[in-house]
Design a protein around this motif. Structure first.
Motif, mmCIF file in Angstrom:
data_model
loop_
_atom_site.group_PDB
_atom_site.id
_atom_site.type_symbol
_atom_site.label_atom_id
_atom_site.label_comp_id
_atom_site.label_asym_id
_atom_site.label_seq_id
_atom_site.Cartn_x
_atom_site.Cartn_y
_atom_site.Cartn_z
ATOM 1 N N THR A 178 88.291 -20.056 29.496
ATOM 2 C CA THR A 178 87.785 -20.671 30.641
ATOM 3 C C THR A 178 88.935 -20.822 31.795
ATOM 4 O O THR A 178 88.335 -20.880 33.022
ATOM 5 C CB THR A 178 87.154 -22.090 30.181
ATOM 6 N N LYS A 179 90.168 -20.745 31.688
ATOM 7 C CA LYS A 179 91.219 -20.938 32.675
ATOM 8 C C LYS A 179 92.115 -19.751 32.691
ATOM 9 O O LYS A 179 92.989 -19.826 33.406
ATOM 10 C CB LYS A 179 91.895 -22.312 32.036
ATOM 11 N N THR A 180 91.775 -18.600 32.513
ATOM 12 C CA THR A 180 92.585 -17.494 32.777
ATOM 13 C C THR A 180 91.705 -16.257 32.779
ATOM 14 O O THR A 180 90.539 -16.275 32.714
ATOM 15 C CB THR A 180 93.389 -17.011 31.216
ATOM 16 N N LEU A 181 92.201 -15.010 33.039
ATOM 17 C CA LEU A 181 91.382 -13.931 32.944
ATOM 18 C C LEU A 181 90.615 -13.470 32.008
ATOM 19 O O LEU A 181 89.637 -12.681 32.043
ATOM 20 C CB LEU A 181 92.501 -12.695 33.438
ATOM 21 N N LEU A 182 90.850 -13.991 30.676
ATOM 22 C CA LEU A 182 89.784 -13.984 29.572
ATOM 23 C C LEU A 182 88.415 -14.485 30.050
ATOM 24 O O LEU A 182 87.383 -14.194 29.315
ATOM 25 C CB LEU A 182 90.334 -14.641 28.083
ATOM 26 N N CYS A 183 88.266 -15.030 30.902
ATOM 27 C CA CYS A 183 86.884 -15.474 31.560
ATOM 28 C C CYS A 183 85.962 -14.170 31.722
ATOM 29 O O CYS A 183 84.793 -14.380 31.801
ATOM 30 C CB CYS A 183 86.829 -16.449 32.696
ATOM 31 N N PHE A 184 86.372 -13.031 32.113
ATOM 32 C CA PHE A 184 85.813 -12.031 32.456
ATOM 33 C C PHE A 184 85.519 -11.136 31.164
ATOM 34 O O PHE A 184 84.688 -10.041 31.107
ATOM 35 C CB PHE A 184 86.760 -11.021 33.345
ATOM 36 N N LEU A 185 85.776 -11.590 29.930
ATOM 37 C CA LEU A 185 85.244 -10.714 28.909
ATOM 38 C C LEU A 185 83.903 -10.540 28.663
ATOM 39 O O LEU A 185 82.999 -11.642 28.930
ATOM 40 C CB LEU A 185 85.835 -11.673 27.639
ATOM 41 N N GLN A 186 83.416 -9.422 28.491
ATOM 42 C CA GLN A 186 82.009 -8.942 28.422
ATOM 43 C C GLN A 186 81.510 -8.932 27.176
ATOM 44 O O GLN A 186 80.301 -9.536 26.695
ATOM 45 C CB GLN A 186 81.689 -7.782 29.334
ATOM 46 N N LEU A 187 82.145 -8.425 26.188
ATOM 47 C CA LEU A 187 81.729 -8.350 24.686
ATOM 48 C C LEU A 187 82.863 -8.602 23.703
ATOM 49 O O LEU A 187 84.031 -8.641 23.948
ATOM 50 C CB LEU A 187 81.430 -6.662 24.609
ATOM 51 N N PHE A 188 82.336 -9.160 22.723
ATOM 52 C CA PHE A 188 83.104 -9.495 21.529
ATOM 53 C C PHE A 188 82.695 -8.313 20.346
ATOM 54 O O PHE A 188 81.474 -8.058 20.085
ATOM 55 C CB PHE A 188 83.002 -10.811 21.121
ATOM 56 N N ILE A 189 83.934 -7.987 19.592
ATOM 57 C CA ILE A 189 83.759 -6.859 18.662
ATOM 58 C C ILE A 189 84.559 -7.597 17.452
ATOM 59 O O ILE A 189 85.450 -8.067 17.349
ATOM 60 C CB ILE A 189 83.879 -5.524 18.748
ATOM 61 N N VAL A 190 83.567 -7.726 16.094
ATOM 62 C CA VAL A 190 84.308 -8.183 14.920
ATOM 63 C C VAL A 190 84.068 -7.129 13.849
ATOM 64 O O VAL A 190 82.978 -6.462 14.131
ATOM 65 C CB VAL A 190 83.637 -9.650 14.627
ATOM 66 N N SER A 191 85.084 -7.133 13.094
ATOM 67 C CA SER A 191 85.173 -6.091 11.952
ATOM 68 C C SER A 191 86.113 -6.182 10.888
ATOM 69 O O SER A 191 87.258 -6.995 11.143
ATOM 70 C CB SER A 191 85.248 -4.785 12.649
ATOM 71 N N ASN A 192 85.688 -5.933 9.568
ATOM 72 C CA ASN A 192 86.724 -5.806 8.683
ATOM 73 C C ASN A 192 86.763 -4.476 7.962
ATOM 74 O O ASN A 192 87.350 -4.260 7.207
ATOM 75 C CB ASN A 192 86.310 -6.851 7.386
ATOM 76 N N ARG A 193 86.693 -3.723 9.071
ATOM 77 C CA ARG A 193 86.743 -2.205 9.001
ATOM 78 C C ARG A 193 85.721 -1.475 8.645
ATOM 79 O O ARG A 193 85.150 -0.494 9.129
ATOM 80 C CB ARG A 193 88.003 -1.630 8.212
#
Length: 410
Positions: A178-193
């Motif tokens: 909320t307080k840094t450039l990370l506010c522009f994140l569009q997608l999250f990807i999660v993986s255990n391979r």
């Protein structure tokens, strides 16, 4: 500053272990991304270096040199806790008043050609804000802007734990989202391979586990034969190629203004739109798309229509339905996906006017087959009445379109 774009990531531990750990998976992913021509920036490790890199990219893209005070003000203006507002800023041209009072019209990324942005990968970014001290596994930057966060877990640990971690991070007061450039994140990807999932960023109202403790909506990527692509390496090769990611963010994500929510098209919807647009681009005649009930036919049609709207060789894209209630429903859905996208054709005369119009706002039209038939049929009551009163019939007026390309979607 000169940085070796392919600075080799050094695996800090011997990877010849029987159990594949998170660190090994991260190391392998960084190698795949470098193979896809991402610049690995091992020098970007905290907020200051992230902002410094963004400043260099911003100034180069917009051909400007900002003072330190101007850059600080720019960050204050663009960084927002509102994911929807930040996502809108990412996709539009904006204005900034410089210290001397002159306006600077700018964009954060190359909007005209998203593929021409600079793509970088960073890992183990540490972000300290207020009471938060978070570390992020892998982040993809587009022109210095963080657009994708990848959270990894050890093989055997459910990727759901990474989803929970992201939700926990976002709930933390004063967090980096909320307080840094990370506010522009569009997608999250999660993986255990072995299992890989992705989902959109959103404001809190649309970003939580529901009553059944399931996170919605989460997707697994698939190829055109609907074969799921779950292994992280193959997923990266198919989903994270620079231009493919750029198109996914710019073309196949939808910002719902009424709900202030981001959504992403499912793989089969993306393939359907791509084939439809290609068929029309190459003038390959007619075709059909098979979607079952509830699979998002309207969204597929909307996205195809808006992409065709950008095609200068297409005069109109006309979406035709067979009932009045579907006309209203489709218009409402289109305008839900993009405010003011289409207007109601209250009568045949309004439809004909929009078909003849060169106004860009009238390029996508939703209408009923009945109104279209009344306009084209010389024997229709309205055309007869116009002929008898000495007026040109609707069908005569539409003859001027005979040499123009019009895409009809039924």
């Amino acid at each position: 500053m000169s940085v070796d774009p392919l600075s080799s990531y050094q695996n800090p531990q011997d990877s010849r272990r029987t159990t594949l750990k998170e660190q090994d998976i991260e190391y392998g992913l960084l190698g795949v991304l470098q193979g896809l021509k991402y610049d690995y920036r091992k020098d970007i490790t905290d907020r200051a270096s992230l902002e410094k890199n963004f400043r260099e990219k911003f100034e180069a893209l917009n051909r400007v040199t900002l003072s330190d005070a101007e850059f600080a003000r720019l960050l204050d203006e663009i960084v927002s806790p509102d994911v929807f507002a930040a996502s809108t800023t990412l996709r539009t041209y904006n204005s900034f008043t410089r210290d001397d009072g002159t306006p600077l019209n700018y964009s954060l990324v190359n909007i005209k050609d998203w593929c021409k942005n600079q793509f970088e990968v960073i890992n183990q970014l540490r972000m300290n804000t207020d009471n938060s001290h978070h570390r992020y596994d892998v982040i993809l930057l587009m022109n210095g802007i963080p657009v994708v966060q990848i959270e990894l877990k050890t093989l055997g640990v459910s990727p759901r734990r990474a989803m929970e971690q992201i939700v926990e991070y976002k709930k933390d007061p004063g967090n980096g989202y909320t307080k840094t450039l990370l506010c522009f994140l569009q997608l999250f990807i999660v993986s255990n391979r072995d299992r890989t999932f992705y989902f959109t960023n959103n404001n809190t109202a649309h970003f939580a586990f529901n009553a059944d403790e399931r996170f919605l909506p989460v997707y697994e990527f698939a190829d055109e034969d609907n074969r799921k692509i779950t292994h992280l390496d193959e997923f990266a090769d198919r989903f994270l190629k620079k231009c493919d990611l750029a198109r996914m963010v710019s073309r196949y994500m939808v910002l719902l203004a009424g709900e202030q929510r981001l959504m992403i098209m499912r793989p089969y919807q993306v393939y359907a739109v791509q084939h439809l647009v290609k068929c029309i681009d190459e003038n390959n005649g007619n075709g059909y798309i098979w979607h079952t009930t509830g699979s998002g036919k309207t969204l597929t049609s909307f996205k195809a229509s808006t992409l065709l709207k950008e095609n200068e060789s297409i005069h109109k894209c006309v979406f035709v339905v067979d009932r009045k209630d579907l006309d209203r429903q489709t218009r409402e859905e289109f305008n839900r996906f993009q405010e003011g996208c289409v207007e109601e054709n209250t009568n045949t005369a309004a439809l004909v006017r929009r078909l003849l119009s060169d106004d860009y706002a009238d390029k996508v039209i939703v209408t009923t087959i009945q109104k279209l038939g009344l306009a084209l049929d010389d024997t229709s009551t309205r055309n007869k009445q116009r002929s008898q009163s000495g007026q040109s019939t609707y069908s005569q007026q539409l003859e001027s379109l005979s040499g123009k390309r019009i895409a009809f979607i039924f």
